[in-house]
Design an enzyme around this catalytic site. Sequence first.
Site, PDB file in Angstrom:
ATOM      1  CG  ASN A   1      -5.603  -8.870   1.087  1.00 11.34           C
ATOM      2  OD1 ASN A   1      -5.288  -7.696   0.931  1.00 11.34           O
ATOM      3  ND2 ASN A   1      -6.715  -9.232   1.708  1.00 11.34           N
TER       4      ASN A   1
ATOM      5  CE  LYS B   1      -6.976   1.437  10.935  1.00  5.34           C
ATOM      6  NZ  LYS B   1      -5.724   0.724  10.612  1.00  5.34           N
TER       7      LYS B   1
ATOM      8  CE1 TYR C   1      -9.134   2.641   8.292  1.00  3.62           C
ATOM      9  CE2 TYR C   1      -9.793   4.770   9.178  1.00  3.62           C
ATOM     10  CZ  TYR C   1      -8.819   3.931   8.674  1.00  3.62           C
ATOM     11  OH  TYR C   1      -7.516   4.388   8.561  1.00  3.62           O
TER      12      TYR C   1
ATOM     13  NE  ARG D   1      -6.197   7.090   0.956  1.00  2.51           N
ATOM     14  CZ  ARG D   1      -5.261   6.336   1.527  1.00  2.51           C
ATOM     15  NH1 ARG D   1      -4.924   6.541   2.772  1.00  2.51           N
ATOM     16  NH2 ARG D   1      -4.646   5.387   0.837  1.00  2.51           N
TER      17      ARG D   1
ATOM     18  N   GLY E   1       0.821  -1.206   0.000  1.00  6.03           N
ATOM     19  CA  GLY E   1       0.000   0.000   0.000  1.00  6.03           C
ATOM     20  C   GLY E   1       0.855   1.257   0.000  1.00  6.03           C
ATOM     21  CG  PHE E   2       0.221   6.113   0.580  1.00  6.51           C
ATOM     22  CD1 PHE E   2       1.280   6.736  -0.076  1.00  6.51           C
ATOM     23  CD2 PHE E   2      -0.421   6.803   1.617  1.00  6.51           C
ATOM     24  CE1 PHE E   2       1.701   8.007   0.305  1.00  6.51           C
ATOM     25  CE2 PHE E   2      -0.013   8.070   1.987  1.00  6.51           C
ATOM     26  CZ  PHE E   2       1.056   8.662   1.338  1.00  6.51           C
ATOM     27  CB  VAL E   3       1.561   4.161   4.946  1.00  5.40           C
ATOM     28  CG1 VAL E   3       2.515   4.242   6.128  1.00  5.40           C
ATOM     29  CG2 VAL E   3       0.712   5.437   4.875  1.00  5.40           C
TER      30      VAL E   3
ATOM     31  N   GLY F   1      -3.775  -2.457  -2.235  1.00  8.65           N
ATOM     32  CA  GLY F   1      -2.378  -2.198  -2.593  1.00  8.65           C
ATOM     33  C   GLY F   1      -2.104  -2.553  -4.045  1.00  8.65           C
TER      34      GLY F   1
ATOM     35  CG  ASP G   1      -7.238 -12.068   4.854  1.00 10.95           C
ATOM     36  OD1 ASP G   1      -6.925 -11.041   5.488  1.00 10.95           O
ATOM     37  OD2 ASP G   1      -8.405 -12.476   4.761  1.00 10.95           O
TER      38      ASP G   1
HETATM   39  N1  LIG Z   1      -2.684   7.318   4.703  1.00  9.97           N
HETATM   40  C1  LIG Z   1      -3.334   7.894   5.680  1.00  9.97           C
HETATM   41  O1  LIG Z   1      -3.600   9.099   5.643  1.00  9.97           O
HETATM   42  C2  LIG Z   1      -3.725   7.102   6.907  1.00  9.97           C
HETATM   43  C3  LIG Z   1      -4.379   7.786   7.943  1.00  9.97           C
HETATM   44  C4  LIG Z   1      -4.738   7.075   9.077  1.00  9.97           C
HETATM   45  C5  LIG Z   1      -4.421   5.736   9.196  1.00  9.97           C
HETATM   46  N2  LIG Z   1      -3.789   5.098   8.179  1.00  9.97           N
HETATM   47  C6  LIG Z   1      -3.525   3.668   8.337  1.00  9.97           C
HETATM   48  O2  LIG Z   1      -2.266   3.328   7.769  1.00  9.97           O
HETATM   49  C7  LIG Z   1      -2.355   2.039   7.153  1.00  9.97           C
HETATM   50  C8  LIG Z   1      -1.920   2.133   5.706  1.00  9.97           C
HETATM   51  O3  LIG Z   1      -2.791   3.024   5.013  1.00  9.97           O
HETATM   52  P1  LIG Z   1      -2.508   3.440   3.498  1.00  9.97           P
HETATM   53  O4  LIG Z   1      -2.876   4.856   3.371  1.00  9.97           O
HETATM   54  O5  LIG Z   1      -1.170   2.994   3.086  1.00  9.97           O
HETATM   55  O6  LIG Z   1      -3.633   2.583   2.764  1.00  9.97           O
HETATM   56  P2  LIG Z   1      -3.503   1.676   1.446  1.00  9.97           P
HETATM   57  O7  LIG Z   1      -4.893   1.258   1.098  1.00  9.97           O
HETATM   58  O8  LIG Z   1      -2.701   2.362   0.409  1.00  9.97           O
HETATM   59  O9  LIG Z   1      -2.667   0.447   1.957  1.00  9.97           O
HETATM   60  C9  LIG Z   1      -3.213  -0.568   2.754  1.00  9.97           C
HETATM   61  C10 LIG Z   1      -2.550  -1.873   2.358  1.00  9.97           C
HETATM   62  O10 LIG Z   1      -3.072  -2.925   3.192  1.00  9.97           O
HETATM   63  C11 LIG Z   1      -3.388  -4.042   2.357  1.00  9.97           C
HETATM   64  N3  LIG Z   1      -4.430  -4.823   3.031  1.00  9.97           N
HETATM   65  C12 LIG Z   1      -5.644  -4.400   3.423  1.00  9.97           C
HETATM   66  N4  LIG Z   1      -6.325  -5.423   4.020  1.00  9.97           N
HETATM   67  C13 LIG Z   1      -5.484  -6.492   4.002  1.00  9.97           C
HETATM   68  C14 LIG Z   1      -5.574  -7.828   4.469  1.00  9.97           C
HETATM   69  N5  LIG Z   1      -6.676  -8.299   5.082  1.00  9.97           N
HETATM   70  N6  LIG Z   1      -4.521  -8.639   4.295  1.00  9.97           N
HETATM   71  C15 LIG Z   1      -3.383  -8.204   3.696  1.00  9.97           C
HETATM   72  N7  LIG Z   1      -3.230  -6.949   3.222  1.00  9.97           N
HETATM   73  C16 LIG Z   1      -4.289  -6.114   3.367  1.00  9.97           C
HETATM   74  C17 LIG Z   1      -3.835  -3.419   1.055  1.00  9.97           C
HETATM   75  O11 LIG Z   1      -3.807  -4.313  -0.039  1.00  9.97           O
HETATM   76  C18 LIG Z   1      -2.842  -2.273   0.912  1.00  9.97           C
HETATM   77  O12 LIG Z   1      -1.670  -2.699   0.276  1.00  9.97           O
HETATM   78  C19 LIG Z   1      -3.782   1.551   7.345  1.00  9.97           C
HETATM   79  O13 LIG Z   1      -3.849   0.720   8.474  1.00  9.97           O
HETATM   80  C20 LIG Z   1      -4.549   2.823   7.583  1.00  9.97           C
HETATM   81  O14 LIG Z   1      -5.713   2.605   8.368  1.00  9.97           O
HETATM   82  C21 LIG Z   1      -3.440   5.751   7.039  1.00  9.97           C
END
Ligand SMILES: NC(=O)c1ccc[n+]([C@@H]2O[C@H](COP(=O)([O-])OP(=O)(O)OC[C@H]3O[C@@H](n4cnc5c(N)ncnc54)[C@H](O)[C@@H]3O)[C@@H](O)[C@H]2O)c1
Length: 326
Positions: free
Chosen positions: A35, A158, A154, A195, A13-15, A39, A59
Amino acid sequence: MSSGTVIITGAAGFVGSHLTDRFLSDGWRVVGVDNLITGRDENLAHLQGNPSFTLIKADASQDPAGYLPADVQPDLVLHFASPASPPVYQAHPVETYLVNSLGTHFWLEWLREAHPQARFVFASTSEVYGDPEVHPQVESYWGRVNPNGLRSCYDESKRLGETICGVHQRDFGMDVRIVRIFNTYGPRMNPADGRVIPDFIAHILKNEPVVIHGTGDQTRSYCYVSDLVDGIVALATQEGHSGLTVNLGNPEEFTINETAQITFEVAKELGLTISDTLQTTFKPLPSDDPTRRQPDITCARQKLDWFPTVSFRTGLRKTIGAWHSQ
Ligand SMILES: NC(=O)c1ccc[n+]([C@@H]2O[C@H](COP(=O)([O-])OP(=O)(O)OC[C@H]3O[C@@H](n4cnc5c(N)ncnc54)[C@H](O)[C@@H]3O)[C@@H](O)[C@H]2O)c1
């Protein structure tokens, strides 16, 4: 803790992909678990052939004992898997509440059984504060959350994830830390995931009107991803922070209208071929949309010696600049 093996759930994913890059460059072996529900393989394509990196497609809401190879012996687990964009988590509500609740439970139980010395960091969110009456939001504030609203798959999962972390830290003596992440943006965000920053950039670059929900007077604060990664690395690797829950975000506050205008101005400064003025269109505010969101980062400053350094305009320049190479 300066190196070892780190498991990063949500690595594609992003972060998660930025964290993966950072831990690899700091000398760690990184095992990603994803999964690909939100991402993208392309976020990790540059790591193909890197002997220090493995991606396991699985997963993360399931028991890791069922799919992790036995030779994966983590020193640190970062549980970041979860859809994060409101339209996307609302489209996948069950997957979202499972990965944040049951997934957190399974990871911590697996560590308690097999790797009790390992450290665990849970990615929580500013959404645990709901639509807050306290401003800016400090970690001691319990929040104002609708337990059965559009966002509850969500934010409530959390919150339950945080509860599960607290039980394992307090009752079972594990080293568990929680990061409450506020809106973060940067390269590799999925342009289609709804977003605000990628959505505004996508519309501006296509010469389409930016869609503003409500009056646009509601505020948000935006943290550039490299700042967030610095804070997470500090929280995860410094000693003495077991049990810490910390906000990470950039306190500088902008209305949604200002966000659209500044994004447009930065795109213009970069010389992109776009219209002469920002075009906007207004739609109703979705229910439970918070009116204000701004982190109090006193705790991060004092405990982690962390504060954001990238201004909004600089971060936008980097994000828009990377847009076409994504
Ligand atoms: N980016 C933000 O501004 C932000 C803000 C608050 C919290 N967060 C938290 O940071 C984390 C990353 O967020 P992000 O922005 O990178 O989101 P994103 O959607 O880009 O990345 C999430 C990643 O998790 C993977 N994923 C989700 N469910 C899964 C599962 N059951 N099994 C395996 N992989 C799974 C996705 O495929 C993806 O690669 C998350 O937990 C999110 O709640 C992010």
